[in-house]
Design an enzyme around this catalytic site. Structure first.
Site, PDB file in Angstrom:
ATOM      1  N   SER A 102      -4.277   0.440   0.711  1.00 41.48           N
ATOM      2  CA  SER A 102      -3.158   0.985   1.476  1.00 41.48           C
ATOM      3  C   SER A 102      -3.625   2.071   2.432  1.00 41.48           C
ATOM      4  O   SER A 102      -4.683   2.684   2.245  1.00 41.48           O
ATOM      5  CB  SER A 102      -2.104   1.560   0.521  1.00 41.48           C
ATOM      6  OG  SER A 102      -2.581   2.751  -0.083  1.00 41.48           O
ATOM      7  N   THR A 103      -2.816   2.324   3.452  1.00 36.09           N
ATOM      8  CA  THR A 103      -3.130   3.373   4.415  1.00 36.09           C
ATOM      9  C   THR A 103      -3.176   4.730   3.734  1.00 36.09           C
ATOM     10  O   THR A 103      -4.068   5.548   4.007  1.00 36.09           O
ATOM     11  CB  THR A 103      -2.090   3.375   5.542  1.00 36.09           C
ATOM     12  OG1 THR A 103      -2.101   2.100   6.196  1.00 36.09           O
ATOM     13  CG2 THR A 103      -2.392   4.459   6.564  1.00 36.09           C
ATOM     14  N   ALA A 104      -2.242   4.983   2.831  1.00 36.25           N
ATOM     15  CA  ALA A 104      -2.199   6.279   2.139  1.00 36.25           C
ATOM     16  C   ALA A 104      -3.462   6.505   1.319  1.00 36.25           C
ATOM     17  O   ALA A 104      -4.061   7.597   1.360  1.00 36.25           O
ATOM     18  CB  ALA A 104      -0.960   6.346   1.248  1.00 36.25           C
ATOM     19  N   GLY A 112      -6.326   5.021   1.795  1.00 30.92           N
ATOM     20  CA  GLY A 112      -7.416   5.112   2.755  1.00 30.92           C
ATOM     21  C   GLY A 112      -7.609   6.524   3.278  1.00 30.92           C
ATOM     22  O   GLY A 112      -8.742   6.986   3.470  1.00 30.92           O
ATOM     23  N   GLU A 131     -10.125  -0.769   5.948  1.00 32.71           N
ATOM     24  CA  GLU A 131      -9.230  -1.896   6.230  1.00 32.71           C
ATOM     25  C   GLU A 131      -7.971  -1.627   5.425  1.00 32.71           C
ATOM     26  O   GLU A 131      -7.939  -1.794   4.212  1.00 32.71           O
ATOM     27  CB  GLU A 131      -9.892  -3.218   5.821  1.00 32.71           C
ATOM     28  CG  GLU A 131      -9.235  -4.434   6.461  1.00 32.71           C
ATOM     29  CD  GLU A 131      -8.161  -5.057   5.583  1.00 32.71           C
ATOM     30  OE1 GLU A 131      -6.965  -4.760   5.845  1.00 32.71           O
ATOM     31  OE2 GLU A 131      -8.497  -5.820   4.691  1.00 32.71           O
TER      32      GLU A 131
END
Length: 502
Positions: free
Chosen positions: A220-222, A224, A241
């Site tokens: 997930s972006t969080a 990451g 990614e």
């Protein structure tokens, strides 16, 4: 996924569970920070041997590993099925793609990375210039649970082919796949060039701080962002990614039936748990009704359950079901309609396909990653509106265009790292194409030549072939040399194109 506690309250092992049944698949250690550092130290020693091999020698070792994976692919697919719940056929497809990428990386590393000559230019004509791409050393890979083989293999295979050792931390939901890969590699190669550490988030954080030379993260972006923060402490570079909110654009001249079929598969395969899965569709108003009817017709009978015939498996993580339910509810609360499924489609373990229409563009179902078998379908006036809506999120991972005449034109204007034309997610299966996104979908690339270079550093060498005609890099430089340099630069670059006045 459950943990076993010691008397002191510290987890020493955890269980991976079959998400369809709750049965225990395996018990795995929670590796401590000290154990992670020890694994990296072993990898550092193995990297010295591995990096000293020629590209052909590494290719032979990786091909031997590829052969073992291929011969035992049924065993691997069954393990993926049990840890993720995905159907056996989907697990086999994932394994096949991973094997193909391993073969490509091993066979092409030398061509992409070996030393080559480059032009030195007229000013530095006395120099022979070369560049090559050398391994970083030890790469830490943090993998996801939704594609526990294919996705991390996009980093593992390319990092290994480039000459690095790898320490792999698989998701706590799919640790068995990671251990299987490391074990078969050791059987094939005989050196701990690929190792695995298992555990929860603390183990991944320990890997970031363990002295690796780069971290490749998928998730997930969080998460990451947290990985980046941990790596920043030691200035460790990362390739991220992260999430996606991928859209399908359907033009007026599209093959509507093919577009509907691709949309359904892209939205619902792997129970919608695909970072490059389809979550939004923008359809030209001239074919909107036809497309929606075709999509609904194809979705009839598509169900997620635990039967052997099921094409959709369970949602792997319990918290993801809450996200899916909240996105559907928000869309309905804001005026959207469920023409298939709805909130009631979210069950205890399985989520049934849901198609939403008339959903506002600022709703959760349009702006945030849902990661379930749901899709929003919107009518647009033209392709300008479709492109604008597609680009109006913070994500930019993949995308799809269905158009007979304007596919390339539309694809070029989509802000995403990858686009498929008249197909869906096809770019992921092409080993020579880079894979990655922009914006909140991350940065850096795996797969292809870019993926090989991602795990190297460029080594530039300039070697003097003969003494320079002009001595420039010396305090003995004369005024005459300065004048000659000015004349040369003027001759080479002084005739630039003038910009016409408006």
């Amino acid at each position: 996924m459950t943990q076993t506690e010691t008397r002191a309250g510290t987890a020493t092992t955890f269980e991976s569970l079959d998400p369809a049944t709750g049965d225990v698949v395996g018990v795995h250690p929670v590796h401590t920070e000290e154990e992670v550092r020890a694994a990296v130290a072993r990898a550092r020693e193995a990297a010295a041997w591995w990096s000293a091999l020629s590209y052909d020698e590494r290719d032979r070792h990786l091909s031997a590993w590829k052969g073992v994976i291929t011969r035992r692919v049924g065993q691997l697919a069954d393990l993926m099925h049990r840890e993720t719940g995905k159907p056996h056929g989907d697990a086999m497809l994932e394994a096949a793609l991973g094997i193909d990428h391993l073969a490509w990386a091993a066979g092409h590393a030398g061509k992409v990375l070996k030393r080559r000559r480059v032009s030195a230019g007229l000013v530095m004509a006395n120099q022979a210039a070369t560049v090559e791409y050398l391994p970083l050393g030890v790469v830490g890979v943090i993998g996801p649970w939704n594609y526990p083989l294919f996705t991390p293999m996009g980093s593992i295979a390319y990092a290994l082919a480039a000459g690095n050792a790898v320490v792999f931390k698989p998701s706590e939901y799919t640790p068995g796949v990671g251990e299987w890969l490391a074990q078969t590699f050791l059987e094939s190669v005989g050196h701990p060039v690929l190792q695995v550490v298992t555990g929860l988030g603390d183990t991944g954080a320990a890997l970031c701080r363990a002295g690796v030379d780069k971290v490749a993260f998928t998730g997930s972006t969080a998460t990451g962002k947290r990985v980046m923060a941990a790596c920043a402490e030691t200035l460790t570079p990362v390739v991220i990614e992260a999430g996606g909110k991928d859209a399908v654009i359907v033009d007026a001249d599209a093959d509507v039936d093919a577009a509907a079929d691709a949309t359904l598969w892209g939205a619902c395969s792997n129970a919608g748990q695909t970072c490059t899965g389809v979550e939004r569709v923008y359809v030209h108003e001239r074919v909107y009704d036809e497309f929606l009817a075709a999509l609904l017709d194809k979705a009839k009978g598509l169900r997620a359950d635990d039967s052997a015939e099921a094409q959709l498996g369970p949602i792997t993580t319990p918290q993801q079901r809450d996200v899916i339910r909240s996105h559907i509810q928000d869309a309905l609360d804001r005026g959207g309609r469920a023409v298939l499924g709805g909130v009631e489609s979210v069950g205890e373990r399985f989520v049934q396909p849901t198609i939403l229409v008339d959903v506002p563009e600022d709703s959760l179902a349009v702006q945030e990653e849902t990661f379930g078998p749901t899709v929003t379908v919107a009518k647009v006036r033209d392709m300008e509106e479709a492109i604008a809506r597609t680009n109006a999120t913070r994500y930019g991972l993949g995308s799809t265009v269905f158009s007979k005449e304007r596919g390339m034109e539309i694809a070029a204007r989509i802000r995403s790292g990858m686009t498929a034309i008249n197909g869906v997610i096809t770019f992921a299966g092409v080993p020579s194409l880079p894979f990655g996104g922009v914006g909140d979908s991350g940065f850096g690339r795996i797969h292809g030549p870019d993926g090989l270079k991602e795990f190297t550093y460029a080594k530039a060498i300039a070697r003097q072939r003969f003494k320079p005609l002009l001595t420039l890099t010396s305090f003995t430089r004369t005024d005459k040399a300065d004048q000659q340099l000015a004349q040369m630069i003027t001759m080479l670059h002084g005739r630039g194109t003038t910009i016409p006045k408006r």
